[in-house]
Write an enzyme that holds these catalytic residues in place. Structure first.
Site, PDB file in Angstrom:
ATOM      1  N   ASP A   1      20.755   1.295  -8.977  1.00  0.00           N
ATOM      2  CA  ASP A   1      20.939  -0.162  -8.956  1.00  0.00           C
ATOM      3  C   ASP A   1      22.080  -0.599  -9.886  1.00  0.00           C
ATOM      4  O   ASP A   1      22.582  -1.716  -9.782  1.00  0.00           O
ATOM      5  CB  ASP A   1      19.658  -0.859  -9.442  1.00  0.00           C
ATOM      6  CG  ASP A   1      18.829  -1.437  -8.312  1.00  0.00           C
ATOM      7  OD1 ASP A   1      19.409  -1.781  -7.273  1.00  0.00           O
ATOM      8  OD2 ASP A   1      17.607  -1.554  -8.499  1.00  0.00           O
TER       9      ASP A   1
ATOM     10  N   LYS B   1      14.592  -0.446   2.421  1.00  0.00           N
ATOM     11  CA  LYS B   1      15.322   0.589   1.661  1.00  0.00           C
ATOM     12  C   LYS B   1      14.835   1.981   2.062  1.00  0.00           C
ATOM     13  O   LYS B   1      15.630   2.891   2.292  1.00  0.00           O
ATOM     14  CB  LYS B   1      15.149   0.344   0.145  1.00  0.00           C
ATOM     15  CG  LYS B   1      15.919  -0.885  -0.337  1.00  0.00           C
ATOM     16  CD  LYS B   1      15.603  -1.297  -1.774  1.00  0.00           C
ATOM     17  CE  LYS B   1      16.360  -2.589  -2.114  1.00  0.00           C
ATOM     18  NZ  LYS B   1      16.147  -3.091  -3.465  1.00  0.00           N
TER      19      LYS B   1
ATOM     20  N   GLN C   1      11.953  -2.199  -8.052  1.00  0.00           N
ATOM     21  CA  GLN C   1      12.225  -3.484  -7.396  1.00  0.00           C
ATOM     22  C   GLN C   1      11.897  -4.633  -8.357  1.00  0.00           C
ATOM     23  O   GLN C   1      10.834  -4.645  -8.975  1.00  0.00           O
ATOM     24  CB  GLN C   1      11.396  -3.592  -6.104  1.00  0.00           C
ATOM     25  CG  GLN C   1      11.715  -4.796  -5.256  1.00  0.00           C
ATOM     26  CD  GLN C   1      13.121  -4.766  -4.650  1.00  0.00           C
ATOM     27  OE1 GLN C   1      13.715  -3.715  -4.454  1.00  0.00           O
ATOM     28  NE2 GLN C   1      13.654  -5.932  -4.364  1.00  0.00           N
TER      29      GLN C   1
HETATM   30  N1  GUN Z   1      15.508  -7.741  -6.405  1.00  0.00           N
HETATM   31  C1  GUN Z   1      16.432  -8.483  -5.758  1.00  0.00           C
HETATM   32  N2  GUN Z   1      17.565  -7.764  -5.574  1.00  0.00           N
HETATM   33  C2  GUN Z   1      17.344  -6.557  -6.120  1.00  0.00           C
HETATM   34  C3  GUN Z   1      18.137  -5.392  -6.226  1.00  0.00           C
HETATM   35  O1  GUN Z   1      19.300  -5.310  -5.806  1.00  0.00           O
HETATM   36  N3  GUN Z   1      17.547  -4.337  -6.864  1.00  0.00           N
HETATM   37  C4  GUN Z   1      16.286  -4.399  -7.349  1.00  0.00           C
HETATM   38  N4  GUN Z   1      15.807  -3.317  -7.965  1.00  0.00           N
HETATM   39  N5  GUN Z   1      15.528  -5.468  -7.266  1.00  0.00           N
HETATM   40  C5  GUN Z   1      16.064  -6.541  -6.639  1.00  0.00           C
END
Ligand code: GUN
Length: 283
Positions: free
Chosen positions: A120, A53, A97
């Site tokens: 998100d 990311k 995350q």
């Molecule tokens: N863990 C797995 N997929 C995601 C996501 O799309 N966003 C976040 N913040 N954590 C994740």
């Protein structure tokens, strides 16, 4: 029949280029889009996702902050960090995350993120707005899957879409997004009785169960579009999806590979949501 492969890497590049133009336009006005990514603990897969990311932000020339907190971080410390970022004008998007360590209440954490910076789309206000069709931030993975369908020219209206998986991150928002595009939507889980009866009726089949290769070719309608959201590592080290690619590609009309399907799109849509947050703030 052999399916057309939906090239997520190529489509992600195309979509990123579109958002780079918008990011550059903001930067020309003196506004640098900024994303803060918080990771708590040492989960190996999460570290890779977070690294990717941050890398995607750098590639697009936008600002990112990578905040790594130790696994024993107190919930209050994390909440204080989020409050600080909520108030930081250089940060337009905040992401924690998941999963977070067990002693931290993930709902409390997601609710602490300002809804206007919730790239998100996991804050209850944005989840509610997704139900009514007006969310600020479509969740990145289903948003990316929808973009793959759109860019491939796969019609959604009037089709029967079957989503296998009902997670908050993928299954539920995916079903809502398909519904908003006038699909007839069935939501199944890996425990659905006679699952194949449902999947075989799908014109569009989206699979997000976390169970490696559970959907086989005999469970797919000939010509269907198959979107595989899973990513699993087999004991051999091979990465596979929730769909058995080799048998599925003989039946499906379109199929996403793993890796190189939905994965690159998730990160692309995160960057898109961040740039859009900066655009909103800049108005
Ligand atoms: N863990 C797995 N997929 C995601 C996501 O799309 N966003 C976040 N913040 N954590 C994740």
């Amino acid at each position: 029949m052999t399916a057309h492969i939906i090239d997520g890497k190529a489509i992600a590049q195309e979509v990123r280029a579109e958002w780079k133009v918008r990011a550059d336009a903001l930067k020309a006005r003196g506004i640098m889009p900024g994303l803060a990514v918080i990771i708590v603990g040492e989960d190996a897969a999460s570290k890779i996702y977070v690294g990717n990311k941050v890398k995607a932000c750098a590639e697009l020339g936008i600002h990112s902050e990578h905040i790594a907190l130790s696994a024993d971080t107190h919930e209050a410390t994390l909440l204080a960090k989020i409050a600080e970022l909520n108030a930081d004008p250089a940060i337009h998007g905040i992401l924690v995350q998941l999963p977070v360590p067990k002693h931290i209440d993930s709902n409390k954490v997601l609710e602490a993120i300002s809804p206007g910076k919730d790239v998100d789309g996991f804050h209850p206000q944005n989840v509610g707005a997704l139900v009514t069709g007006s969310t600020l931030f479509p969740p990145c993975t289903p948003y990316g899957a929808m973009k793959l369908l759109e860019k491939t020219g796969i019609e959604i209206e009037g089709k029967h879409a079957v989503v296998v998986g009902r997670s908050n991150i993928v299954g539920k928002p995916m079903a809502l997004m398909l519904l908003h595009k006038n699909a007839t939507v069935t939501i199944c889980t890996s425990r659905t009785r006679d699952l194949a009866r449902h999947t075989r009726d799908a014109d569009i089949l989206v699979v997000a169960t976390g169970k490696p290769q559970m959907i086989t070719g005999d469970m797919i309608k000939p010509g269907a579009a198959v979107i595989d959201v899973g990513i699993n590592r087999l004991p051999s080290g091979k990465l596979v999806g929730d769909v058995d690619f080799d048998s599925a590609k003989e039946v499906a009309g379109w199929i996403t590979p793993v890796p190189g399907g939905v994965g690159p799109m998730t990160i692309t849509m995160l960057v898109a949501n961040t740039v859009q947050a900066a655009e909103r703030g800049a108005k």
